[in-house]
Design an enzyme around this catalytic site. Structure first.
Site, PDB file in Angstrom:
ATOM      1  N   ASN A   7       0.888  -1.171  -0.056  1.00  0.00           N
ATOM      2  CA  ASN A   7       0.154   0.056   0.215  1.00  0.00           C
ATOM      3  C   ASN A   7       0.962   1.356  -0.002  1.00  0.00           C
ATOM      4  OD1 ASN A   7      -1.350   2.326   1.072  1.00  0.00           O
ATOM      5  ND2 ASN A   7      -3.058   0.861   1.802  1.00  0.00           N
ATOM      6  N   ASP A   9      -0.111   4.489  -0.099  1.00  0.00           N
ATOM      7  CA  ASP A   9      -0.727   5.725   0.120  1.00  0.00           C
ATOM      8  C   ASP A   9       0.176   6.712   0.860  1.00  0.00           C
ATOM      9  OD1 ASP A   9      -2.928   4.640  -0.816  1.00  0.00           O
ATOM     10  OD2 ASP A   9      -3.981   4.159   1.261  1.00  0.00           O
ATOM     11  N   HIS A  10       0.967   6.303   1.748  1.00  0.00           N
ATOM     12  CA  HIS A  10       1.726   7.082   2.667  1.00  0.00           C
ATOM     13  C   HIS A  10       2.863   7.757   1.752  1.00  0.00           C
ATOM     14  CE1 HIS A  10      -0.606   6.352   5.925  1.00  0.00           C
ATOM     15  NE2 HIS A  10      -0.050   5.302   6.236  1.00  0.00           N
ATOM     16  N   HIS A  43      -5.634   3.791  -1.893  1.00  0.00           N
ATOM     17  CA  HIS A  43      -6.912   4.096  -1.534  1.00  0.00           C
ATOM     18  C   HIS A  43      -7.363   5.376  -2.080  1.00  0.00           C
ATOM     19  CE1 HIS A  43      -9.781   4.436   2.226  1.00  0.00           C
ATOM     20  NE2 HIS A  43     -10.620   4.874   1.062  1.00  0.00           N
ATOM     21  N   ARG A  45      -9.327   7.940  -1.488  1.00  0.00           N
ATOM     22  CA  ARG A  45     -10.375   8.590  -0.383  1.00  0.00           C
ATOM     23  C   ARG A  45     -11.176   9.891  -1.066  1.00  0.00           C
ATOM     24  NH1 ARG A  45      -8.964   6.777   4.974  1.00  0.00           N
ATOM     25  NH2 ARG A  45     -10.320   7.875   5.619  1.00  0.00           N
ATOM     26  N   ARG A  49      -7.053  13.013   0.359  1.00  0.00           N
ATOM     27  CA  ARG A  49      -6.130  13.384   1.608  1.00  0.00           C
ATOM     28  C   ARG A  49      -4.452  12.863   1.013  1.00  0.00           C
ATOM     29  NH1 ARG A  49      -7.117  10.258   6.860  1.00  0.00           N
ATOM     30  NH2 ARG A  49      -9.228  10.982   6.669  1.00  0.00           N
ATOM     31  N   HIS A  50      -4.539  11.824   0.575  1.00  0.00           N
ATOM     32  CA  HIS A  50      -3.162  11.502  -0.423  1.00  0.00           C
ATOM     33  C   HIS A  50      -3.130  11.093  -1.771  1.00  0.00           C
ATOM     34  CE1 HIS A  50      -5.260   7.499   1.032  1.00  0.00           C
ATOM     35  NE2 HIS A  50      -4.943   7.553   2.198  1.00  0.00           N
ATOM     36  N   GLU A  70      -8.675   0.694  -3.175  1.00  0.00           N
ATOM     37  CA  GLU A  70      -9.520   0.583  -2.012  1.00  0.00           C
ATOM     38  C   GLU A  70     -10.408   1.464  -2.175  1.00  0.00           C
ATOM     39  OE1 GLU A  70      -7.173   0.921   1.548  1.00  0.00           O
ATOM     40  OE2 GLU A  70      -6.248  -0.753   1.319  1.00  0.00           O
ATOM     41  N   THR A 100      -6.771   6.708   9.676  1.00  0.00           N
ATOM     42  CA  THR A 100      -6.413   5.808   8.638  1.00  0.00           C
ATOM     43  C   THR A 100      -7.808   4.634   8.617  1.00  0.00           C
ATOM     44  OG1 THR A 100      -5.312   3.869   8.017  1.00  0.00           O
ATOM     45  CG2 THR A 100      -5.336   4.091  10.386  1.00  0.00           C
ATOM     46  N   THR A 101      -8.182   4.069   7.834  1.00  0.00           N
ATOM     47  CA  THR A 101      -9.221   3.069   7.768  1.00  0.00           C
ATOM     48  C   THR A 101      -9.244   2.433   9.420  1.00  0.00           C
ATOM     49  OG1 THR A 101      -8.691   2.708   5.674  1.00  0.00           O
ATOM     50  CG2 THR A 101     -10.474   1.243   6.621  1.00  0.00           C
ATOM     51  N   GLU A 151     -11.105  -9.477   2.571  1.00  0.00           N
ATOM     52  CA  GLU A 151      -9.799  -9.170   3.372  1.00  0.00           C
ATOM     53  C   GLU A 151      -9.902  -8.905   4.816  1.00  0.00           C
ATOM     54  OE1 GLU A 151      -7.229  -5.851   1.883  1.00  0.00           O
ATOM     55  OE2 GLU A 151      -6.591  -5.402   3.926  1.00  0.00           O
ATOM     56  N   HIS A 191      -3.873  -4.649   7.654  1.00  0.00           N
ATOM     57  CA  HIS A 191      -4.063  -3.570   8.736  1.00  0.00           C
ATOM     58  C   HIS A 191      -3.284  -3.612   9.874  1.00  0.00           C
ATOM     59  CE1 HIS A 191      -5.773   0.157  10.019  1.00  0.00           C
ATOM     60  NE2 HIS A 191      -5.377  -0.137  11.331  1.00  0.00           N
ATOM     61  N   HIS A 214       1.813   0.910   6.170  1.00  0.00           N
ATOM     62  CA  HIS A 214       2.672   1.870   6.883  1.00  0.00           C
ATOM     63  C   HIS A 214       4.172   1.337   7.196  1.00  0.00           C
ATOM     64  CE1 HIS A 214       3.550   3.861  10.603  1.00  0.00           C
ATOM     65  NE2 HIS A 214       3.246   4.841  10.082  1.00  0.00           N
TER      66      HIS A 214
HETATM   67  N1  PXP Z   1      -5.909  -3.244   4.114  1.00  0.00           N
HETATM   68  C1  PXP Z   1      -6.768  -2.125   4.177  1.00  0.00           C
HETATM   69  C2  PXP Z   1      -8.078  -2.192   3.517  1.00  0.00           C
HETATM   70  C3  PXP Z   1      -6.493  -0.647   4.332  1.00  0.00           C
HETATM   71  O1  PXP Z   1      -7.399   0.097   4.274  1.00  0.00           O
HETATM   72  C4  PXP Z   1      -5.230  -0.392   5.017  1.00  0.00           C
HETATM   73  C5  PXP Z   1      -4.625   0.985   5.191  1.00  0.00           C
HETATM   74  O2  PXP Z   1      -5.189   1.355   6.182  1.00  0.00           O
HETATM   75  C6  PXP Z   1      -4.046  -1.191   4.792  1.00  0.00           C
HETATM   76  C7  PXP Z   1      -4.617  -2.663   4.529  1.00  0.00           C
HETATM   77  C8  PXP Z   1      -2.822  -1.226   5.284  1.00  0.00           C
HETATM   78  O3  PXP Z   1      -2.524  -1.087   6.695  1.00  0.00           O
HETATM   79  P1  PXP Z   1      -1.422  -0.476   7.102  1.00  0.00           P
HETATM   80  O4  PXP Z   1      -0.950   0.662   6.728  1.00  0.00           O
HETATM   81  O5  PXP Z   1      -1.390  -0.559   8.713  1.00  0.00           O
HETATM   82  O6  PXP Z   1      -0.115  -1.621   7.023  1.00  0.00           O
END
Ligand code: PXP
Length: 259
Positions: A7, A9-10, A43, A45, A49-50, A70, A100-101, A151, A191, A214
């Site tokens: 992921n 996003d960050h 994601h 959103r 935001r990102h 996402e 975050t989610t 998931e 997550h 993350h």
């Molecule tokens: N899976 C989903 C559906 C998410 O929304 C996220 C981000 O919040 C992640 C996985 C990844 O989570 P993390 O950034 O805590 O690894």
């Protein structure tokens, strides 16, 4: 096989902190793929935001492995998904005030909204996944809504403060995993997973995909993204090999000792 979805996003979060043009999540996707990522997750959103629309479009066009988008069920976002056609869409809950989610999508409560979106996405050839908590009612409802995959939200496991709580969270994940399988669903996990806590889940060999953001992006600050992804991928592979070796040792015929 333990597949790794990275992921990114960050990476966009850092860019948006300055509303600048770097670091670019599209570059990040290339680096993650060179490090062995099996898919790239982002994601889009509603509050942007990102990840921005431009990122979503370029990622869908350039990612060589698999794109996992996402998204919430908002009409605008569904329209974008149908236009971009990522390989997979994971439906998630979305609240503007959250960092975050948080937690899974309540598919029992939102079934009336979710089911038509799943139908439209599937009709467009997109694989559908529901990000849900590891609860029997949620797994059954996800199957009923027609999702191809679930998931499982691993937050309770990742944030558990005691061994007992972590053990309970693991049991819930195993039960939901087995139920998902029995209903014909592919089961992913994500997550809060990190280099420190992913091994017990990876060793199960039952999750087809781990979505991790993350922890990988945080490590990448010091090692570079390609190396951080490679390290997580190795960890997932090694956990499986270790579990298989232990299983073999358990089933090996006991040697008789002749003293
Ligand atoms: N899976 C989903 C559906 C998410 O929304 C996220 C981000 O919040 C992640 C996985 C990844 O989570 P993390 O950034 O805590 O690894």
């Amino acid at each position: 096989m333990n597949k790794l979805g990275v992921n990114i996003d960050h990476v966009a979060t850092v860019r948006q902190a300055r509303r600048a043009d770097e670091p670019d999540p599209v570059w990040a996707a290339v680096e993650a793929e060179l490090g062995g990522a099996d898919s790239i997750t982002f994601h889009l959103r509603e509050d942007r935001r990102h990840i921005q629309d431009r990122d979503a479009e370029l990622l869908c066009r350039s990612v060589a492995t698999k794109v996992n988008m996402e998204m919430a069920t908002a009409a605008e976002i569904v329209r974008i998904a149908l236009k971009l056609r990522p390989t997979q869409c994971t439906l998630v809950p979305e609240r503007r005030e959250e960092v975050t989610t948080e937690g899974g999508l309540d598919v029992v409560r939102t079934r009336a909204k979710v089911k038509p979106v799943v139908r439209r996405l599937k009709r467009a050839g997109i694989v559908t996944s529901a990000f849900i908590e590891p609860l029997e009612a949620q797994v059954r409802q996800a199957a009923d809504c027609g999702f191809d995959a679930i998931e499982l939200w691993t937050g309770a496991y990742a944030h558990a403060r005691t061994e007992k709580a972590q053990g309970r969270a693991l049991e819930d994940l195993v039960s939901a995993l087995e139920l998902g399988w029995s209903l014909g669903l592919t089961v992913h996990a994500g997550h809060g997973l990190t280099y420190r806590n992913v091994e017990p889940l990876a060793a199960m060999g039952g999750f087809s995909e781990f979505n991790i953001g993350h922890s990988i992006v945080a490590r990448a600050m010091f090692t570079g993204l390609r190396a951080a992804v490679r390290e997580m991928k190795d960890l997932l592979d090694r956990a499986l090999l270790k579990a298989a070796a232990l299983d073999q040792a358990d089933h090996a015929p006991h040697e008789h000792r002749h003293d």
